[in-house]
Design a protein around this motif. Structure first.
Motif, PDB file in Angstrom:
ATOM      1  N   ARG A   7       0.847  -1.192   0.000  1.00 40.39           N
ATOM      2  CA  ARG A   7       0.000   0.000   0.000  1.00 40.39           C
ATOM      3  C   ARG A   7       0.876   1.234   0.000  1.00 40.39           C
ATOM      4  NH1 ARG A   7      -0.540   1.297   5.715  1.00 40.39           N
ATOM      5  NH2 ARG A   7       0.157  -0.492   6.883  1.00 40.39           N
ATOM      6  N   ILE A   8       0.294   2.345  -0.414  1.00 39.94           N
ATOM      7  CA  ILE A   8       1.066   3.579  -0.501  1.00 39.94           C
ATOM      8  C   ILE A   8       0.648   4.613   0.537  1.00 39.94           C
ATOM      9  CG2 ILE A   8       1.622   3.300  -2.933  1.00 39.94           C
ATOM     10  CD1 ILE A   8      -0.628   5.306  -3.535  1.00 39.94           C
ATOM     11  N   CYS A   9      -0.456   4.343   1.242  1.00 36.49           N
ATOM     12  CA  CYS A   9      -0.910   5.309   2.241  1.00 36.49           C
ATOM     13  C   CYS A   9      -0.481   4.872   3.639  1.00 36.49           C
ATOM     14  CB  CYS A   9      -2.419   5.497   2.176  1.00 36.49           C
ATOM     15  SG  CYS A   9      -3.350   3.983   2.342  1.00 36.49           S
ATOM     16  N   ILE A  10      -0.432   5.834   4.541  1.00 33.32           N
ATOM     17  CA  ILE A  10       0.014   5.569   5.913  1.00 33.32           C
ATOM     18  C   ILE A  10      -1.117   5.918   6.865  1.00 33.32           C
ATOM     19  CG2 ILE A  10       1.076   7.849   6.259  1.00 33.32           C
ATOM     20  CD1 ILE A  10       3.397   6.262   7.671  1.00 33.32           C
ATOM     21  N   LYS A  31      -2.660  14.795  10.796  1.00 31.43           N
ATOM     22  CA  LYS A  31      -3.383  16.029  10.480  1.00 31.43           C
ATOM     23  C   LYS A  31      -2.427  17.155  10.099  1.00 31.43           C
ATOM     24  CE  LYS A  31      -7.656  15.359  12.982  1.00 31.43           C
ATOM     25  NZ  LYS A  31      -8.626  15.901  13.920  1.00 31.43           N
ATOM     26  N   ALA A  32      -1.278  17.229  10.773  1.00 31.26           N
ATOM     27  CA  ALA A  32      -0.279  18.257  10.459  1.00 31.26           C
ATOM     28  C   ALA A  32       0.291  18.044   9.057  1.00 31.26           C
ATOM     29  CB  ALA A  32       0.835  18.245  11.497  1.00 31.26           C
ATOM     30  N   ILE A  33       0.494  16.793   8.670  1.00 29.34           N
ATOM     31  CA  ILE A  33       0.990  16.481   7.331  1.00 29.34           C
ATOM     32  C   ILE A  33      -0.046  16.900   6.288  1.00 29.34           C
ATOM     33  CG2 ILE A  33       1.689  14.634   5.752  1.00 29.34           C
ATOM     34  CD1 ILE A  33       2.765  13.142   8.259  1.00 29.34           C
ATOM     35  N   LYS A  34      -1.313  16.593   6.557  1.00 28.18           N
ATOM     36  CA  LYS A  34      -2.381  16.986   5.634  1.00 28.18           C
ATOM     37  C   LYS A  34      -2.448  18.497   5.492  1.00 28.18           C
ATOM     38  CE  LYS A  34      -5.432  13.024   6.229  1.00 28.18           C
ATOM     39  NZ  LYS A  34      -6.777  12.562   6.583  1.00 28.18           N
ATOM     40  N   LYS A  35      -2.317  19.200   6.600  1.00 30.04           N
ATOM     41  CA  LYS A  35      -2.374  20.659   6.574  1.00 30.04           C
ATOM     42  C   LYS A  35      -1.202  21.237   5.785  1.00 30.04           C
ATOM     43  CE  LYS A  35      -2.922  24.670   9.532  1.00 30.04           C
ATOM     44  NZ  LYS A  35      -3.011  25.173  10.896  1.00 30.04           N
ATOM     45  N   SER A  36      -0.012  20.687   5.972  1.00 33.14           N
ATOM     46  CA  SER A  36       1.161  21.206   5.271  1.00 33.14           C
ATOM     47  C   SER A  36       1.118  20.915   3.771  1.00 33.14           C
ATOM     48  CB  SER A  36       2.445  20.647   5.867  1.00 33.14           C
ATOM     49  OG  SER A  36       2.604  19.292   5.542  1.00 33.14           O
ATOM     50  N   ASN A  37       0.374  19.876   3.379  1.00 36.99           N
ATOM     51  CA  ASN A  37       0.236  19.529   1.963  1.00 36.99           C
ATOM     52  C   ASN A  37      -1.072  20.019   1.363  1.00 36.99           C
ATOM     53  OD1 ASN A  37       2.718  18.185   1.649  1.00 36.99           O
ATOM     54  ND2 ASN A  37       1.888  16.348   2.580  1.00 36.99           N
ATOM     55  N   ILE A  47       3.104   7.357   2.147  1.00 37.19           N
ATOM     56  CA  ILE A  47       4.295   7.075   2.942  1.00 37.19           C
ATOM     57  C   ILE A  47       5.399   8.057   2.563  1.00 37.19           C
ATOM     58  CG2 ILE A  47       6.069   5.330   3.409  1.00 37.19           C
ATOM     59  CD1 ILE A  47       3.855   3.211   2.864  1.00 37.19           C
ATOM     60  N   GLU A  48       5.470   8.393   1.281  1.00 38.71           N
ATOM     61  CA  GLU A  48       6.477   9.340   0.799  1.00 38.71           C
ATOM     62  C   GLU A  48       6.276  10.729   1.424  1.00 38.71           C
ATOM     63  OE1 GLU A  48       7.428  11.279  -3.457  1.00 38.71           O
ATOM     64  OE2 GLU A  48       7.380   9.089  -3.420  1.00 38.71           O
ATOM     65  N   GLU A  49       5.029  11.180   1.521  1.00 39.94           N
ATOM     66  CA  GLU A  49       4.733  12.478   2.146  1.00 39.94           C
ATOM     67  C   GLU A  49       5.105  12.465   3.627  1.00 39.94           C
ATOM     68  OE1 GLU A  49       0.970  13.934  -0.620  1.00 39.94           O
ATOM     69  OE2 GLU A  49       0.605  12.684   1.136  1.00 39.94           O
ATOM     70  N   PHE A  50       4.838  11.338   4.292  1.00 40.32           N
ATOM     71  CA  PHE A  50       5.219  11.199   5.697  1.00 40.32           C
ATOM     72  C   PHE A  50       6.726  11.316   5.854  1.00 40.32           C
ATOM     73  CE2 PHE A  50       6.810   8.296   8.993  1.00 40.32           C
ATOM     74  CZ  PHE A  50       6.305   8.918  10.115  1.00 40.32           C
ATOM     75  N   CYS A  51       7.465  10.643   4.979  1.00 41.46           N
ATOM     76  CA  CYS A  51       8.933  10.673   5.054  1.00 41.46           C
ATOM     77  C   CYS A  51       9.476  12.074   4.785  1.00 41.46           C
ATOM     78  CB  CYS A  51       9.533   9.672   4.073  1.00 41.46           C
ATOM     79  SG  CYS A  51       9.262   7.963   4.560  1.00 41.46           S
ATOM     80  N   GLN A  52       8.893  12.774   3.835  1.00 47.38           N
ATOM     81  CA  GLN A  52       9.325  14.143   3.557  1.00 47.38           C
ATOM     82  C   GLN A  52       9.061  15.046   4.753  1.00 47.38           C
ATOM     83  OE1 GLN A  52       7.186  15.160   0.016  1.00 47.38           O
ATOM     84  NE2 GLN A  52       8.687  14.211  -1.351  1.00 47.38           N
ATOM     85  N   TYR A  53       7.931  14.871   5.392  1.00 50.49           N
ATOM     86  CA  TYR A  53       7.551  15.709   6.532  1.00 50.49           C
ATOM     87  C   TYR A  53       8.450  15.449   7.744  1.00 50.49           C
ATOM     88  CZ  TYR A  53       4.631  17.933  10.086  1.00 50.49           C
ATOM     89  OH  TYR A  53       4.165  18.730  11.109  1.00 50.49           O
ATOM     90  N   THR A  54       8.746  14.186   8.003  1.00 42.90           N
ATOM     91  CA  THR A  54       9.520  13.836   9.201  1.00 42.90           C
ATOM     92  C   THR A  54      11.026  13.824   8.970  1.00 42.90           C
ATOM     93  OG1 THR A  54       9.339  11.471   8.701  1.00 42.90           O
ATOM     94  CG2 THR A  54       7.667  12.426  10.178  1.00 42.90           C
ATOM     95  N   GLY A  55      11.446  13.769   7.699  1.00 44.02           N
ATOM     96  CA  GLY A  55      12.872  13.708   7.401  1.00 44.02           C
ATOM     97  C   GLY A  55      13.445  12.310   7.495  1.00 44.02           C
ATOM     98  N   LYS A  57      14.047   8.399   6.076  1.00 41.00           N
ATOM     99  CA  LYS A  57      14.250   7.775   4.771  1.00 41.00           C
ATOM    100  C   LYS A  57      13.223   6.667   4.591  1.00 41.00           C
ATOM    101  CE  LYS A  57      19.096   8.834   4.597  1.00 41.00           C
ATOM    102  NZ  LYS A  57      20.425   8.375   4.894  1.00 41.00           N
ATOM    103  N   ILE A  58      12.730   6.557   3.374  1.00 38.08           N
ATOM    104  CA  ILE A  58      11.707   5.555   3.085  1.00 38.08           C
ATOM    105  C   ILE A  58      12.236   4.142   3.307  1.00 38.08           C
ATOM    106  CG2 ILE A  58      12.107   5.313   0.600  1.00 38.08           C
ATOM    107  CD1 ILE A  58       8.920   5.545   0.438  1.00 38.08           C
ATOM    108  N   GLU A  59      13.544   3.948   3.125  1.00 33.44           N
ATOM    109  CA  GLU A  59      14.147   2.630   3.348  1.00 33.44           C
ATOM    110  C   GLU A  59      14.092   2.230   4.821  1.00 33.44           C
ATOM    111  OE1 GLU A  59      16.110   5.159   1.870  1.00 33.44           O
ATOM    112  OE2 GLU A  59      15.535   4.590  -0.171  1.00 33.44           O
ATOM    113  N   GLN A  60      14.076   3.210   5.708  1.00 37.14           N
ATOM    114  CA  GLN A  60      13.981   2.935   7.148  1.00 37.14           C
ATOM    115  C   GLN A  60      12.543   2.677   7.571  1.00 37.14           C
ATOM    116  OE1 GLN A  60      15.707   6.709   8.351  1.00 37.14           O
ATOM    117  NE2 GLN A  60      17.494   5.648   9.182  1.00 37.14           N
ATOM    118  N   VAL A  61      11.613   3.327   6.894  1.00 37.02           N
ATOM    119  CA  VAL A  61      10.204   3.287   7.291  1.00 37.02           C
ATOM    120  C   VAL A  61       9.491   2.034   6.780  1.00 37.02           C
ATOM    121  CG1 VAL A  61       7.995   4.485   6.968  1.00 37.02           C
ATOM    122  CG2 VAL A  61      10.050   5.788   7.523  1.00 37.02           C
ATOM    123  N   GLU A  62       9.758   1.640   5.543  1.00 42.03           N
ATOM    124  CA  GLU A  62       9.034   0.520   4.938  1.00 42.03           C
ATOM    125  C   GLU A  62       9.122  -0.779   5.736  1.00 42.03           C
ATOM    126  OE1 GLU A  62      10.250   0.297   0.829  1.00 42.03           O
ATOM    127  OE2 GLU A  62       8.480   1.424   0.215  1.00 42.03           O
TER     128      GLU A  62
END
Length: 67
Positions: A7-10, A31-37, A47-55, A57-62
């Motif tokens: 899946r691609i959503c978090i 909610k903060a991620i949604k507001k910023s986007n 998941i990509e938007e979450f990684c960009q927001y938190t800084g 890496k997607i390789e760590q999160v997946e």
């Protein structure tokens, strides 16, 4: 054998697992991620938007999401 679809959503439960924060705090982060986007309440966060927001890496999160 079929490959299991990824899946691609978090969701807040995923954020809870990644950050160690409570479910309530995870929903606030979402909610903060949604507001910023500039997303509406019914739109999903990727998941990509979450990684960009938190800084993170997607390789760590997946691995934490998909096991």
């Amino acid at each position: 054998m079929k490959a299991t679809p990824k899946r691609i959503c978090i969701y807040p439960k995923d954020i809870e697992r990644i950050t160690g924060k409570s479910y309530k705090q995870s929903t606030r982060i979402l909610k903060a991620i949604k507001k910023s986007n500039n997303k509406l309440d019914n739109e999903l966060v990727t998941i990509e938007e979450f990684c960009q927001y938190t800084g993170l890496k997607i390789e760590q999160v997946e691995p934490l999401i998909f096991g």
